[in-house]
Every structure is written in C-alpha cells, then in structure tokens.
Design an enzyme around this catalytic site. Structure first.
Site, PDB file in Angstrom:
ATOM      1  N   LYS A 153      34.396   5.700  28.503  1.00  0.00           N
ATOM      2  CA  LYS A 153      33.404   4.851  29.419  1.00  0.00           C
ATOM      3  C   LYS A 153      34.084   3.578  29.904  1.00  0.00           C
ATOM      4  O   LYS A 153      34.082   3.226  31.043  1.00  0.00           O
ATOM      5  CB  LYS A 153      31.854   4.727  28.817  1.00  0.00           C
ATOM      6  CG  LYS A 153      31.286   6.211  28.521  1.00  0.00           C
ATOM      7  CD  LYS A 153      29.931   5.918  27.678  1.00  0.00           C
ATOM      8  CE  LYS A 153      29.482   7.157  27.407  1.00  0.00           C
ATOM      9  NZ  LYS A 153      28.371   7.638  26.714  1.00  0.00           N
ATOM     10  N   GLN A 188      25.111   3.239  22.984  1.00  0.00           N
ATOM     11  CA  GLN A 188      25.456   4.315  22.396  1.00  0.00           C
ATOM     12  C   GLN A 188      24.811   4.791  21.321  1.00  0.00           C
ATOM     13  O   GLN A 188      24.463   4.191  20.523  1.00  0.00           O
ATOM     14  CB  GLN A 188      27.079   4.393  22.169  1.00  0.00           C
ATOM     15  CG  GLN A 188      27.596   5.474  21.903  1.00  0.00           C
ATOM     16  CD  GLN A 188      27.838   6.562  22.825  1.00  0.00           C
ATOM     17  OE1 GLN A 188      28.007   6.005  23.856  1.00  0.00           O
ATOM     18  NE2 GLN A 188      27.936   7.884  22.594  1.00  0.00           N
ATOM     19  N   ASP A 217      21.499   5.230  31.311  1.00  0.00           N
ATOM     20  CA  ASP A 217      21.290   6.412  30.866  1.00  0.00           C
ATOM     21  C   ASP A 217      20.120   7.423  31.178  1.00  0.00           C
ATOM     22  O   ASP A 217      19.845   8.237  31.162  1.00  0.00           O
ATOM     23  CB  ASP A 217      21.191   6.135  29.390  1.00  0.00           C
ATOM     24  CG  ASP A 217      22.699   6.299  28.482  1.00  0.00           C
ATOM     25  OD1 ASP A 217      23.261   7.226  28.698  1.00  0.00           O
ATOM     26  OD2 ASP A 217      22.499   5.646  27.638  1.00  0.00           O
TER      27      ASP A 217
HETATM   28  N1  GUN Z   1      25.304   9.962  22.794  1.00  0.00           N
HETATM   29  C1  GUN Z   1      25.377  11.425  23.027  1.00  0.00           C
HETATM   30  N2  GUN Z   1      25.322  11.456  24.376  1.00  0.00           N
HETATM   31  C2  GUN Z   1      24.886  10.102  24.864  1.00  0.00           C
HETATM   32  C3  GUN Z   1      24.400   9.807  26.071  1.00  0.00           C
HETATM   33  O1  GUN Z   1      24.553  10.438  27.093  1.00  0.00           O
HETATM   34  N3  GUN Z   1      24.209   8.351  26.417  1.00  0.00           N
HETATM   35  C4  GUN Z   1      24.071   7.582  25.069  1.00  0.00           C
HETATM   36  N4  GUN Z   1      23.776   6.221  25.323  1.00  0.00           N
HETATM   37  N5  GUN Z   1      24.387   7.947  23.902  1.00  0.00           N
HETATM   38  C5  GUN Z   1      24.931   9.280  23.829  1.00  0.00           C
END
Ligand code: GUN
Length: 303
Positions: free
Chosen positions: A54, A98, A121
């Site tokens: 990311k 995350q 998100d």
């Molecule tokens: N952990 C697994 N998938 C995601 C996601 O799409 N966003 C976040 N913040 N954590 C995750």
C-alpha cells in the site's frame, strides 16, 4: 470443451491507476497533494506485506504516504490518540488501520474513531450505513474492485442472480449492497446455509469470500456462471517434481470450475491488484471530497 474468459485484474487495476495518476496530477496543480496514512499495529507478517505494498503504491502515484508502525502492546487509548492526531492533520486525506488488531483493542471503536471523511476503507459505521441506504460514501476496496471487474467484463448486471458466499463487514456485506445497487437479485450464503452447492448453482454470478482455500468446487457452479474469487490463501502444494512449495490459491478450485464458467478471476492477478488500486481510488475520492473538487471516473471504471 467450453472456453472461459480470464478476468484480468492486473490489467484493469493498471487502467484504474493510470486514470487516478492523471487526477492526482490535476489536484496537485490546485496545490492539493493527497495524503494517505497507513497504521500497522504489531508485526503480523501478512499485514506487514499488505502495508508495504500500500505504501509503495501511494509513492508510485505521488500520494504523500505516512506510515505508522506501532507496538503490539500499544493501549487502546494510545491508538485512539494517534488516530485523533491524523484526523486533525490537514495533509492527511485518508486513514487506514490495518486489520486485524490485537485482541485487547476494540476494533469497532478504533474504526469509528477515524474521521468518516478520511475513511479510505469504508469501514466506519456512517459509511457502511450510507452504502446500505444507497447514499454517497467511501466503498470498501475489495468490494469496489470486484464490482468494477464484473461491470467491465459483463456490462449491465441488471436482473442477474448473484450469490455472495461470506458475510463479513469487509467483503461479503458491502459487495452484496453494491450488487443490489446494480439491480442484481442477491443471496447471501454462509457457513450455516443449507445445501450451499445447490444455492450457488442458481447463481449467474458467484462472489467467493469465505477464506477457505479452493472451497468452491464444480458442484457449486452452473454452466456459464461468472466467478469472482476474493480469496487469497497461502498453502503448501507439491509441484510436478514432488517438492512442497508455498503457493497462493483462491477460495475457488480454479481447475475444477474453469470449464464450467464463462468468466473467472485468477488468484493471484484477479481481485488482489484491484483492492490496492481501489485504495488509491478511495484516497483520491476522500481528498477530492474534502477539498470540494469534482470526482468522476470513466464509465468502465465505476461501481
Ligand atoms: N485486512 C484485511 N483486509 C483489509 C482491508 O481491506 N483493510 C484493512 N484496513 N485491513 C485489512
């Protein structure tokens, strides 16, 4: 023998990223540099890998990247005050925490502490509620990427029977909302669904988001169905020389179903690249909304 279309997530993600990059250049001409803060708590290996990609993608596109690595022992209050300071920082337009978070932290409390306008998100209750009411909101990245892929390959989704396998807040529920918004007839299936293969055989579209490697077999699939495989599972598999190797597989048994379906996403190279591209999309969306700048993507890159 039937032939199927491989739904290319890499190529579509690249098209999306090119468009996003152009829009970022335009924002910068207006003295706006989108900023994305990614918060990682602890040292889960898979989460570290996701966060690294990311951050790297933000940097590629010219998004200012703020990367916070916090100890697994951080208290909930300390994490909440980190989020408060990111909320107050005008150079930050998107905040991603995350998941999963350590067990001593209330995930829902943390997600709802993020300013909903910076919620890249789409996990804040206000954004999830807005999506369910069909109102303007940020849309969770994996569902957004899945629907962009489906529309790009199928065109109009109206009247299609869609079965979503999985009911998580991250994928299952929001992807169902988006299918509904696109006039599909939506069934949510899950671990308690009776005769899951029979339910799935009614589907023109299957979204597999269960988190079980190669779970969806040929008995789940109607001839000509379209399959979006959201799963990313690391498994040990033997190669042709009998050596055990770590491989990524989806929630769908690709080789078992591919000749039955009309189109399918591969793993890797399907939904995965779309998720990260959609995070960039959401960051651009949030920066545009915060600064009152119009936000329109091309017709074939919308959910
Ligand atoms: N952990 C697994 N998938 C995601 C996601 O799409 N966003 C976040 N913040 N954590 C995750």
């Amino acid at each position: 023998m039937s032939s199927y279309t491989l739904i290319d997530g890499k190529q579509t993600a690249e098209a999306l990223l090119v468009e996003i990059e152009k829009k970022i250049i335009n924002l910068k001409k207006q003295n706006i540099t989108p900023g994305l803060a990614v918060v990682l708590v602890g040292n889960d290996k898979a989460s570290e890998t996701y966060v690294r990609s990311k951050v790297a993608m933000s940097e590629r596109l010219g998004i200012k990247s703020i990367h916070k690595e916090l100890s697994v022992e951080i208290s909930e209050d300390e994490l909440l005050s980190e989020i408060e300071s990111l909320n107050a920082d005008d150079s930050v337009h998107g905040i991603l925490v995350q998941l999963p978070l350590p067990a001593h932290i209330d995930t829902e409390k943390v997600l709802n502490a993020i300013d909903y306008q910076k919620d890249v998100d789409g996990f804040h209750t206000l954004n999830a509620g807005a999506l369910s009411k069909g109102l303007e909101s940020t849309i969770p990245c994996t569902p957004l990427g899945s629907i962009i892929l489906l529309k790009r390959y199928l065109g109009d989704l109206s009247g299609k029977n869609a079965v979503v396998i999985g009911r998580s807040n991250i994928v299952g529920k929001p992807v169902g909302q988006l299918l509904l918004k696109n006039n599909c007839t939506v069934t949510y299936a899950h671990s308690r669904t009776k005769d899951l293969p029979a339910v799935c055989r009614q589907a023109d579209i299957i979204i597999a988001a269960i988190g079980k490697p190669e779970f969806v077999g040929s008995d789940f699939v109607k001839e000509g169905a379209v399959i979006i495989d959201v799963g990313i599972n690391a498994v040990q598999k033997e190669d042709s020389d009998g050596n055990s190797k770590r491989r990524l597989v989806g929630d769908v048994d690709f080789n078992a179903v591919c000749d039955k379906c009309s189109a399918i996403t591969p793993v890797p190279g399907g939904v995965g690249p779309m998720t990260i591209a959609c995070l960039m999309y959401n960051c651009l969306y949030c920066a545009s909304m915060i600064h009152n700048v119009d936000f329109e993507m091309s017709d074939d890159l919308r959910a």
